[in-house]
Design a protein around this motif. Structure first.
Motif, PDB file in Angstrom:
ATOM      1  N   ARG A   1       0.969  -1.158   0.081  1.00  0.00           N
ATOM      2  CA  ARG A   1      -0.051  -0.179  -0.120  1.00  0.00           C
ATOM      3  C   ARG A   1       0.836   1.028   0.009  1.00  0.00           C
ATOM      4  O   ARG A   1       0.462   2.337  -0.552  1.00  0.00           O
TER       5      ARG A   1
ATOM      6  N   VAL B   1      -9.729  -5.444  -5.777  1.00  0.00           N
ATOM      7  CA  VAL B   1      -8.478  -5.452  -4.844  1.00  0.00           C
ATOM      8  C   VAL B   1      -8.517  -6.788  -3.812  1.00  0.00           C
ATOM      9  O   VAL B   1      -7.352  -7.193  -3.610  1.00  0.00           O
TER      10      VAL B   1
ATOM     11  N   LEU C   1      -5.451  -0.783  -6.088  1.00  0.00           N
ATOM     12  CA  LEU C   1      -5.513  -0.551  -4.901  1.00  0.00           C
ATOM     13  C   LEU C   1      -5.702   1.057  -4.419  1.00  0.00           C
ATOM     14  O   LEU C   1      -6.491   1.274  -3.624  1.00  0.00           O
TER      15      LEU C   1
END
Length: 249
Positions: free
Chosen positions: A21, A191, A152
């Motif tokens: 992330r 995702v 994401l």
């Protein structure tokens, strides 16, 4: 026997996901062209150029997903992944993302022919998108799934356009926003699947986890190069510069 150090041990699943992330700091939302888009500083012609060029990426997505399916022996994964193709191509009943993007082109003042003919697509965009599709065809399917994880970071940029465009670009017809609204829910679903595959497959060692980060960086680079190419293609060049560029080398 050499002692195992902390740098050799794989990150925990939570740490690994956090590392993935963190790659969002390099997402193309921070590219100067996208910053200008968000701030309402693009001309109509520049926004049209972006839509026309990004169409080449849109039609490449189901090709990429088909490549993943062709390389994946896991029936359960294929059953979940195949929906991505109909999301973009449509299924005879529901309109897909490709058609929604064509309507976005019409909403910004392009014709269907302008978009679908690909005549406005720059060489740099073609090269970057083709490289991404070829990666999916040639690499193990799990690596290709990992490369898709730029999704994401996609819901934020979709919401940004939905929220800002009516104010920044009031001349764009409202139906042009359908694609972004559609992807808000689809991307979040995608995702969950892509992240699950990546966390399972690449968590066996630190080296594998670092490989996953490299793959995600590759995809981020693809998107950045696309934005670079669009910015160059939509920048006004003086007449004398155009003449120079046409001269044989």
């Amino acid at each position: 026997m050499n002692a195992v150090t902390n740098t050799d041990l794989p990150w925990t699943r939570e740490e690994f996901e956090e590392k993935l992330r963190e790659k969002g700091k390099g997402y193309h939302i921070y590219h100067p062209f996208h910053v200008m888009m968000y701030e309402g500083k693009l001309t109509k012609e520049q926004l049209q150029s972006w839509v026309a060029n990004r169409f080449y990426y849109q039609i490449g997505i189901p090709q990429k997903d088909a490549a993943i399916l062709s390389n994946c022996p896991d029936k359960e994964v294929r059953k979940e992944w195949i929906v991505r193709i109909t999301d973009h191509d449509g299924d005879g009943v529901n309109e897909g993302g490709i058609e929604a993007w064509i309507k976005l082109g019409q909403a910004v003042g392009l014709t269907r022919e302008d978009v679908t003919s690909l005549k406005l697509v720059s060489p740099g965009v073609r090269f970057a998108v083709d490289a991404y599709i070829n990666f999916a065809r040639q690499r193990p399917w799990q690596e290709s799934v990992c490369s898709s994880l730029t999704e994401l970071f996609a819901p934020h940029i979709h919401q940004q356009r939905i929220s800002s465009w009516p104010t920044m670009y009031p001349w764009i017809k409202e139906e042009g926003l359908v694609y972004f609204k559609k992807r808000l829910t689809e991307a979040r679903r995608d995702v969950e699947q892509g992240l699950g595959v990546t966390l399972d497959y690449f968590s066996t060692s630190r080296a594998m986890q670092e490989r996953a980060l490299e793959i995600l960086q590759f995809k981020l680079d693809v998107l950045w190069v696309i934005a670079d190419s669009i910015m160059l293609a939509s920048t006004t060049i003086k007449v004398e510069d155009r003449d120079y560029l046409r001269q044989p080398r």
